[in-house]
Design a protein around this motif. Sequence first.
Motif, PDB file in Angstrom:
ATOM      1  N   PHE A 120      -3.537   4.219  -0.542  1.00 60.34           N
ATOM      2  CA  PHE A 120      -3.891   3.666  -1.851  1.00 60.34           C
ATOM      3  C   PHE A 120      -3.469   2.292  -1.775  1.00 60.34           C
ATOM      4  CE2 PHE A 120      -2.980   8.171  -1.848  1.00 60.34           C
ATOM      5  CZ  PHE A 120      -4.237   8.943  -2.618  1.00 60.34           C
ATOM      6  N   ALA A 121      -4.187   1.521  -2.584  1.00 56.50           N
ATOM      7  CA  ALA A 121      -3.657   0.201  -2.796  1.00 56.50           C
ATOM      8  C   ALA A 121      -2.345  -0.202  -3.614  1.00 56.50           C
ATOM      9  CB  ALA A 121      -4.663  -0.772  -3.913  1.00 56.50           C
ATOM     10  N   ASP A 122      -2.044   0.831  -4.622  1.00 52.32           N
ATOM     11  CA  ASP A 122      -0.542   0.685  -5.168  1.00 52.32           C
ATOM     12  C   ASP A 122      -0.616   2.102  -6.055  1.00 52.32           C
ATOM     13  OD1 ASP A 122      -2.684   0.562  -7.415  1.00 52.32           O
ATOM     14  OD2 ASP A 122      -2.418  -1.510  -7.556  1.00 52.32           O
ATOM     15  N   GLU A 123       0.630   2.187  -7.011  1.00 51.64           N
ATOM     16  CA  GLU A 123       0.760   3.256  -7.503  1.00 51.64           C
ATOM     17  C   GLU A 123      -0.169   3.620  -8.513  1.00 51.64           C
ATOM     18  OE1 GLU A 123       4.916   3.482  -8.967  1.00 51.64           O
ATOM     19  OE2 GLU A 123       5.574   2.433  -7.050  1.00 51.64           O
ATOM     20  N   ALA A 124      -0.673   2.905  -9.167  1.00 49.85           N
ATOM     21  CA  ALA A 124      -1.763   2.803 -10.259  1.00 49.85           C
ATOM     22  C   ALA A 124      -2.848   3.703  -9.522  1.00 49.85           C
ATOM     23  CB  ALA A 124      -2.022   1.662 -10.889  1.00 49.85           C
TER      24      ALA A 124
ATOM     25  N   ALA B  16       4.659  17.171   1.696  1.00 50.10           N
ATOM     26  CA  ALA B  16       3.975  16.058   1.502  1.00 50.10           C
ATOM     27  C   ALA B  16       5.095  15.121   1.202  1.00 50.10           C
ATOM     28  CB  ALA B  16       3.057  16.348   0.112  1.00 50.10           C
ATOM     29  N   SER B  17       4.678  13.798   1.613  1.00 47.21           N
ATOM     30  CA  SER B  17       5.471  12.688   1.231  1.00 47.21           C
ATOM     31  C   SER B  17       4.767  11.330   0.947  1.00 47.21           C
ATOM     32  CB  SER B  17       6.514  12.473   2.572  1.00 47.21           C
ATOM     33  OG  SER B  17       5.733  12.080   3.631  1.00 47.21           O
ATOM     34  N   LEU B  18       5.444  10.453   0.169  1.00 46.34           N
ATOM     35  CA  LEU B  18       4.630   9.266  -0.206  1.00 46.34           C
ATOM     36  C   LEU B  18       5.301   7.923   0.504  1.00 46.34           C
ATOM     37  CD1 LEU B  18       2.248   8.126  -2.065  1.00 46.34           C
ATOM     38  CD2 LEU B  18       4.085   7.717  -3.780  1.00 46.34           C
ATOM     39  N   HIS B  19       4.661   7.305   1.218  1.00 44.94           N
ATOM     40  CA  HIS B  19       5.206   6.173   1.940  1.00 44.94           C
ATOM     41  C   HIS B  19       4.813   4.975   1.387  1.00 44.94           C
ATOM     42  CE1 HIS B  19       6.251   8.933   5.590  1.00 44.94           C
ATOM     43  NE2 HIS B  19       5.696   9.550   4.650  1.00 44.94           N
ATOM     44  N   SER B  20       5.461   3.894   1.558  1.00 46.35           N
ATOM     45  CA  SER B  20       4.912   2.458   1.138  1.00 46.35           C
ATOM     46  C   SER B  20       5.231   1.672   2.308  1.00 46.35           C
ATOM     47  CB  SER B  20       5.541   2.002  -0.140  1.00 46.35           C
ATOM     48  OG  SER B  20       6.735   1.915  -0.081  1.00 46.35           O
ATOM     49  N   ASP B  21       4.266   0.490   2.312  1.00 47.34           N
ATOM     50  CA  ASP B  21       4.279  -0.497   3.204  1.00 47.34           C
ATOM     51  C   ASP B  21       5.562  -1.287   3.169  1.00 47.34           C
ATOM     52  OD1 ASP B  21       2.110   0.260   4.628  1.00 47.34           O
ATOM     53  OD2 ASP B  21       0.685  -1.303   3.742  1.00 47.34           O
ATOM     54  N   PRO B  22       6.255  -2.042   4.008  1.00 53.67           N
ATOM     55  CA  PRO B  22       7.211  -2.747   4.006  1.00 53.67           C
ATOM     56  C   PRO B  22       6.992  -3.912   3.163  1.00 53.67           C
ATOM     57  CG  PRO B  22       6.473  -2.955   6.184  1.00 53.67           C
ATOM     58  CD  PRO B  22       5.736  -1.810   5.383  1.00 53.67           C
ATOM     59  N   PRO B  23       7.797  -4.782   2.597  1.00 58.17           N
ATOM     60  CA  PRO B  23       7.511  -6.029   1.661  1.00 58.17           C
ATOM     61  C   PRO B  23       6.957  -7.145   2.614  1.00 58.17           C
ATOM     62  CG  PRO B  23       9.836  -5.698   1.770  1.00 58.17           C
ATOM     63  CD  PRO B  23       9.354  -4.342   2.510  1.00 58.17           C
ATOM     64  N   VAL B  24       7.131  -7.003   4.070  1.00 61.47           N
ATOM     65  CA  VAL B  24       6.439  -8.384   4.811  1.00 61.47           C
ATOM     66  C   VAL B  24       5.711  -7.704   5.678  1.00 61.47           C
ATOM     67  CG1 VAL B  24       8.745  -9.654   4.321  1.00 61.47           C
ATOM     68  CG2 VAL B  24       8.233  -8.047   6.400  1.00 61.47           C
ATOM     69  N   PRO B  25       4.525  -8.400   6.086  1.00 63.01           N
ATOM     70  CA  PRO B  25       3.651  -7.822   7.001  1.00 63.01           C
ATOM     71  C   PRO B  25       4.347  -7.484   8.687  1.00 63.01           C
ATOM     72  CG  PRO B  25       2.892 -10.014   6.269  1.00 63.01           C
ATOM     73  CD  PRO B  25       4.145  -9.746   5.656  1.00 63.01           C
ATOM     74  N   LEU B  26       4.208  -6.490   9.139  1.00 66.01           N
ATOM     75  CA  LEU B  26       4.785  -5.937  10.311  1.00 66.01           C
ATOM     76  C   LEU B  26       3.806  -5.297  11.044  1.00 66.01           C
ATOM     77  CD1 LEU B  26       8.417  -5.241   9.339  1.00 66.01           C
ATOM     78  CD2 LEU B  26       7.889  -6.869  10.613  1.00 66.01           C
ATOM     79  N   GLY B  27       3.939  -5.224  12.306  1.00 68.22           N
ATOM     80  CA  GLY B  27       2.891  -4.388  13.134  1.00 68.22           C
ATOM     81  C   GLY B  27       1.682  -5.029  13.543  1.00 68.22           C
ATOM     82  N   PHE B  28       1.125  -4.329  14.571  1.00 70.08           N
ATOM     83  CA  PHE B  28      -0.428  -4.853  15.064  1.00 70.08           C
ATOM     84  C   PHE B  28      -1.084  -3.664  15.291  1.00 70.08           C
ATOM     85  CE2 PHE B  28       2.390  -4.451  18.557  1.00 70.08           C
ATOM     86  CZ  PHE B  28       1.670  -3.829  19.631  1.00 70.08           C
ATOM     87  N   ASP B  29      -2.537  -3.849  15.611  1.00 71.15           N
ATOM     88  CA  ASP B  29      -3.295  -2.761  15.857  1.00 71.15           C
ATOM     89  C   ASP B  29      -4.237  -3.274  17.020  1.00 71.15           C
ATOM     90  OD1 ASP B  29      -5.081  -0.655  15.852  1.00 71.15           O
ATOM     91  OD2 ASP B  29      -5.346  -0.516  13.857  1.00 71.15           O
ATOM     92  N   ARG B  30      -4.248  -2.823  18.112  1.00 74.68           N
ATOM     93  CA  ARG B  30      -4.866  -3.160  19.264  1.00 74.68           C
ATOM     94  C   ARG B  30      -6.143  -2.229  19.682  1.00 74.68           C
ATOM     95  NH1 ARG B  30      -0.309  -4.994  22.853  1.00 74.68           N
ATOM     96  NH2 ARG B  30       0.095  -7.047  22.208  1.00 74.68           N
TER      97      ARG B  30
ATOM     98  N   MET C  10       0.902  -1.083  -0.078  1.00 69.61           N
ATOM     99  CA  MET C  10       0.125   0.063  -0.111  1.00 69.61           C
ATOM    100  C   MET C  10       0.922   1.013   0.094  1.00 69.61           C
ATOM    101  SD  MET C  10      -3.237  -0.936   2.558  1.00 69.61           S
ATOM    102  CE  MET C  10      -3.905   0.873   2.423  1.00 69.61           C
ATOM    103  N   LEU C  11       0.330   2.173  -0.509  1.00 69.39           N
ATOM    104  CA  LEU C  11       0.922   3.654  -0.585  1.00 69.39           C
ATOM    105  C   LEU C  11       0.213   4.662   0.459  1.00 69.39           C
ATOM    106  CD1 LEU C  11       1.722   4.339  -4.292  1.00 69.39           C
ATOM    107  CD2 LEU C  11       3.455   3.646  -2.364  1.00 69.39           C
ATOM    108  N   HIS C  12       0.888   5.373   1.042  1.00 68.54           N
ATOM    109  CA  HIS C  12       0.354   6.442   2.018  1.00 68.54           C
ATOM    110  C   HIS C  12       0.867   7.989   1.637  1.00 68.54           C
ATOM    111  CE1 HIS C  12      -0.729   2.745   4.141  1.00 68.54           C
ATOM    112  NE2 HIS C  12       0.411   2.433   4.114  1.00 68.54           N
TER     113      HIS C  12
END
Length: 120
Positions: free
Chosen positions: A62-66, A100-114, A1-3
């Motif tokens: 966003f899901a991706d660059e497109a 403004a900046s564009l961030h992407s998720d890492p290539p492996v799942p990391l993190g949690f949300d409680r 994902m992109l942020h």
Amino acid sequence: MLHLVYRLRLTPAAEADPHAFWAWARERETWFYDGLDTVLATRWTVRTVGTDVHTIEHTASFADEAAWGRYRRQLSERGGDPAWEGRRTEQGAWWELLDASLHSDPPVPLGFDRAPRTVR
């Protein structure tokens, strides 16, 4: 994902009337993102420690660059509508865009949300 992350400094008018600012921001969220289906989520946070305390960070994901590219094209098209563009540019009364900046998720799942989910 992109942020896509915008960092915003509130204007003196917004700081003087935070209730009006947040009411305006909630309304803006509705009309600005209406029909922009490539935006999967938005998030607003207030910086409370560090440099630029009390600045706002606004994230659109966003899901991706497109999908991000389609979003940019849609904004460009909407900007051709004088009524929409006039409404968009009223944000200058409430904030100054610092960067403004564009961030992407890492290539492996990391993190949690409680955190509990909030209902809008």
